[in-house]
Design a protein around this motif. Structure first.
Motif, PDB file in Angstrom:
ATOM      1  N   VAL A 192       0.837  -1.200   0.000  1.00 31.40           N
ATOM      2  CA  VAL A 192       0.000   0.000   0.000  1.00 31.40           C
ATOM      3  C   VAL A 192       0.875   1.254   0.000  1.00 31.40           C
ATOM      4  O   VAL A 192       0.606   2.219  -0.733  1.00 31.40           O
ATOM      5  N   TYR A 193       1.927   1.252   0.800  1.00 35.52           N
ATOM      6  CA  TYR A 193       2.832   2.397   0.828  1.00 35.52           C
ATOM      7  C   TYR A 193       3.464   2.637  -0.538  1.00 35.52           C
ATOM      8  O   TYR A 193       3.566   3.784  -0.998  1.00 35.52           O
ATOM      9  N   GLN A 194       3.860   1.568  -1.200  1.00 37.13           N
ATOM     10  CA  GLN A 194       4.475   1.703  -2.521  1.00 37.13           C
ATOM     11  C   GLN A 194       3.479   2.216  -3.557  1.00 37.13           C
ATOM     12  O   GLN A 194       3.861   2.953  -4.472  1.00 37.13           O
ATOM     13  N   SER A 195       2.215   1.862  -3.409  1.00 42.04           N
ATOM     14  CA  SER A 195       1.208   2.392  -4.337  1.00 42.04           C
ATOM     15  C   SER A 195       1.038   3.895  -4.131  1.00 42.04           C
ATOM     16  O   SER A 195       0.820   4.643  -5.096  1.00 42.04           O
ATOM     17  N   LEU A 196       1.159   4.362  -2.886  1.00 39.35           N
ATOM     18  CA  LEU A 196       1.093   5.805  -2.616  1.00 39.35           C
ATOM     19  C   LEU A 196       2.298   6.528  -3.210  1.00 39.35           C
ATOM     20  O   LEU A 196       2.178   7.652  -3.708  1.00 39.35           O
ATOM     21  N   GLU A 197       3.459   5.885  -3.149  1.00 38.60           N
ATOM     22  CA  GLU A 197       4.645   6.470  -3.777  1.00 38.60           C
ATOM     23  C   GLU A 197       4.447   6.588  -5.290  1.00 38.60           C
ATOM     24  O   GLU A 197       4.820   7.608  -5.894  1.00 38.60           O
ATOM     25  N   TYR A 198       3.890   5.543  -5.890  1.00 41.54           N
ATOM     26  CA  TYR A 198       3.627   5.574  -7.335  1.00 41.54           C
ATOM     27  C   TYR A 198       2.668   6.713  -7.668  1.00 41.54           C
ATOM     28  O   TYR A 198       2.880   7.461  -8.629  1.00 41.54           O
ATOM     29  N   PHE A 199       1.607   6.848  -6.869  1.00 42.58           N
ATOM     30  CA  PHE A 199       0.635   7.917  -7.111  1.00 42.58           C
ATOM     31  C   PHE A 199       1.308   9.288  -7.021  1.00 42.58           C
ATOM     32  O   PHE A 199       1.067  10.162  -7.866  1.00 42.58           O
ATOM     33  N   ALA A 200       2.128   9.482  -6.019  1.00 43.98           N
ATOM     34  CA  ALA A 200       2.792  10.779  -5.845  1.00 43.98           C
ATOM     35  C   ALA A 200       3.684  11.113  -7.035  1.00 43.98           C
ATOM     36  O   ALA A 200       3.741  12.273  -7.476  1.00 43.98           O
ATOM     37  N   GLU A 201       4.367  10.115  -7.578  1.00 39.71           N
ATOM     38  CA  GLU A 201       5.282  10.349  -8.698  1.00 39.71           C
ATOM     39  C   GLU A 201       4.543  10.572 -10.021  1.00 39.71           C
ATOM     40  O   GLU A 201       5.067  11.221 -10.921  1.00 39.71           O
ATOM     41  N   HIS A 202       3.333  10.039 -10.146  1.00 34.95           N
ATOM     42  CA  HIS A 202       2.599  10.110 -11.413  1.00 34.95           C
ATOM     43  C   HIS A 202       1.257  10.828 -11.257  1.00 34.95           C
ATOM     44  O   HIS A 202       0.362  10.658 -12.078  1.00 34.95           O
ATOM     45  N   ARG A 203       1.135  11.649 -10.234  1.00 33.59           N
ATOM     46  CA  ARG A 203      -0.148  12.256  -9.903  1.00 33.59           C
ATOM     47  C   ARG A 203      -0.777  13.007 -11.074  1.00 33.59           C
ATOM     48  O   ARG A 203      -1.965  12.840 -11.361  1.00 33.59           O
ATOM     49  N   ASP A 204      -0.009  13.828 -11.758  1.00 34.61           N
ATOM     50  CA  ASP A 204      -0.568  14.655 -12.833  1.00 34.61           C
ATOM     51  C   ASP A 204      -1.173  13.805 -13.941  1.00 34.61           C
ATOM     52  O   ASP A 204      -2.279  14.081 -14.420  1.00 34.61           O
ATOM     53  N   SER A 205      -0.459  12.765 -14.350  1.00 34.40           N
ATOM     54  CA  SER A 205      -0.980  11.924 -15.432  1.00 34.40           C
ATOM     55  C   SER A 205      -2.140  11.056 -14.958  1.00 34.40           C
ATOM     56  O   SER A 205      -3.089  10.808 -15.708  1.00 34.40           O
ATOM     57  N   LEU A 206      -2.096  10.607 -13.712  1.00 36.07           N
ATOM     58  CA  LEU A 206      -3.175   9.763 -13.189  1.00 36.07           C
ATOM     59  C   LEU A 206      -4.478  10.534 -13.051  1.00 36.07           C
ATOM     60  O   LEU A 206      -5.557   9.975 -13.223  1.00 36.07           O
ATOM     61  N   LEU A 207      -4.371  11.817 -12.734  1.00 29.17           N
ATOM     62  CA  LEU A 207      -5.566  12.636 -12.543  1.00 29.17           C
ATOM     63  C   LEU A 207      -5.952  13.407 -13.795  1.00 29.17           C
ATOM     64  O   LEU A 207      -6.828  14.277 -13.747  1.00 29.17           O
ATOM     65  N   LEU A 208      -5.322  13.098 -14.905  1.00 26.46           N
ATOM     66  CA  LEU A 208      -5.640  13.766 -16.157  1.00 26.46           C
ATOM     67  C   LEU A 208      -7.112  13.614 -16.457  1.00 26.46           C
ATOM     68  O   LEU A 208      -7.624  12.507 -16.597  1.00 26.46           O
ATOM     69  N   SER A 209      -7.809  14.749 -16.600  1.00 30.06           N
ATOM     70  CA  SER A 209      -9.260  14.702 -16.788  1.00 30.06           C
ATOM     71  C   SER A 209      -9.623  14.669 -18.258  1.00 30.06           C
ATOM     72  O   SER A 209     -10.296  15.558 -18.794  1.00 30.06           O
ATOM     73  N   ALA A 210      -9.152  13.625 -18.940  1.00 29.99           N
ATOM     74  CA  ALA A 210      -9.597  13.442 -20.319  1.00 29.99           C
ATOM     75  C   ALA A 210     -11.071  13.106 -20.323  1.00 29.99           C
ATOM     76  O   ALA A 210     -11.639  12.704 -19.314  1.00 29.99           O
ATOM     77  N   GLU A 211     -11.690  13.249 -21.478  1.00 27.35           N
ATOM     78  CA  GLU A 211     -13.114  12.946 -21.570  1.00 27.35           C
ATOM     79  C   GLU A 211     -13.361  11.489 -21.190  1.00 27.35           C
ATOM     80  O   GLU A 211     -12.636  10.596 -21.563  1.00 27.35           O
ATOM     81  N   GLU A 212     -14.394  11.254 -20.398  1.00 24.30           N
ATOM     82  CA  GLU A 212     -14.693   9.911 -19.947  1.00 24.30           C
ATOM     83  C   GLU A 212     -14.969   9.002 -21.141  1.00 24.30           C
ATOM     84  O   GLU A 212     -15.722   9.351 -22.026  1.00 24.30           O
ATOM     85  N   PRO A 213     -14.330   7.816 -21.174  1.00 25.80           N
ATOM     86  CA  PRO A 213     -14.537   6.903 -22.303  1.00 25.80           C
ATOM     87  C   PRO A 213     -15.953   6.348 -22.307  1.00 25.80           C
ATOM     88  O   PRO A 213     -16.573   6.197 -21.270  1.00 25.80           O
ATOM     89  N   THR A 214     -16.432   6.039 -23.493  1.00 30.29           N
ATOM     90  CA  THR A 214     -17.776   5.465 -23.611  1.00 30.29           C
ATOM     91  C   THR A 214     -17.748   4.057 -24.147  1.00 30.29           C
ATOM     92  O   THR A 214     -18.750   3.378 -24.181  1.00 30.29           O
ATOM     93  N   ASN A 215     -16.573   3.578 -24.574  1.00 33.41           N
ATOM     94  CA  ASN A 215     -16.470   2.234 -25.158  1.00 33.41           C
ATOM     95  C   ASN A 215     -15.587   1.294 -24.366  1.00 33.41           C
ATOM     96  O   ASN A 215     -15.250   0.233 -24.822  1.00 33.41           O
TER      97      ASN A 215
END
Length: 217
Positions: A192-215
């Motif tokens: 779990v700690y390592q997943s938080l580290e991954y999130f912190a390092e890639h936060r901008d791309s993970l939270l990228l608000s592209a249009e929600e997929p429909t397919n």
């Protein structure tokens, strides 16, 4: 004396019958395997969806989590070994959380597959074990149906507790271990700690608000 033509005809007939029987058997096995694979796939989908909605209940998002998936593959932190699906949760199109797959390879009985939900502010939304072989009555307390232990992660972040306290109490950390089973919770806490580290390092791309997929892609 047997008629050679009659003998050859009998052999040919038996060969044809055996051949047809073999083809029918192979076909039946293929159909059975396909049906079994589809049932297994559907069962896995139900387990996955249940875990996703436990981590982020419907009132916390307005999108289809399974459809809003994307691929991740990061060995140093997530320890996946191969690309796996992660998921974005949205409210009115804005990404409010992600759910990441992560593997704890050092479980007592082998790898433990987890899903870790993380809010946009870096706090843990929830953790669920989706696949493991831990000992019944001991290590299987990582399952929400067996114990409330995984709820200890809710609201935690990289700074709360401080990094040195991201460990079980036996190792001087903040998290409980199980009576008679320390290896399993130790592995999950680390994952779990390592997943938080991954999130912190890639936060901008993970939270990228592209249009929600429909397919579903």
């Amino acid at each position: 004396m047997d008629n050679p033509d009659s003998t050859r005809s009998s052999v040919l007939r038996n060969s044809i019958i055996l051949g047809l029987f073999a083809m029918a058997t192979v076909g039946l096995i293929a159909i059975t395997q396909q049906g079994t694979a589809e049932r297994i796939s559907e069962a896995q989908r139900r387990v996955q969806l249940s875990a996703l909605n436990e981590i982020l209940p419907h009132e916390q998002h307005d999108n289809d989590l399974l459809a809003d998936s994307f691929s991740v593959d990061d060995y140093p932190h997530l320890r996946l070994g191969a690309p796996r699906d992660a998921y974005r949760a949205r409210q009115h199109g804005e990404v409010v959380a992600v759910i990441l797959p992560v593997v704890a390879p050092e479980g007592y009985s082998g790898r433990i597959d987890l899903l870790v939900g993380i809010y946009a502010n870096g706090e843990v939304a929830g953790v669920r074990a989706v696949n493991h072989r831990e000992t019944p009555g001991l290590g299987d307390k990582i399952e929400i149906g067996k114990s409330q232990w995984v709820l200890e992660f809710n609201g935690k972040s990289l700074s709360m507790p401080v990094p040195e306290n991201w460990a079980v109490k036996k190792d001087g950390g903040e998290f409980d271990q199980f009576t008679g089973a320390t290896i399993t919770p130790r592995a999950v806490v680390q994952a779990v700690y390592q997943s938080l580290e991954y999130f912190a390092e890639h936060r901008d791309s993970l939270l990228l608000s592209a249009e929600e997929p429909t397919n579903g892609n």
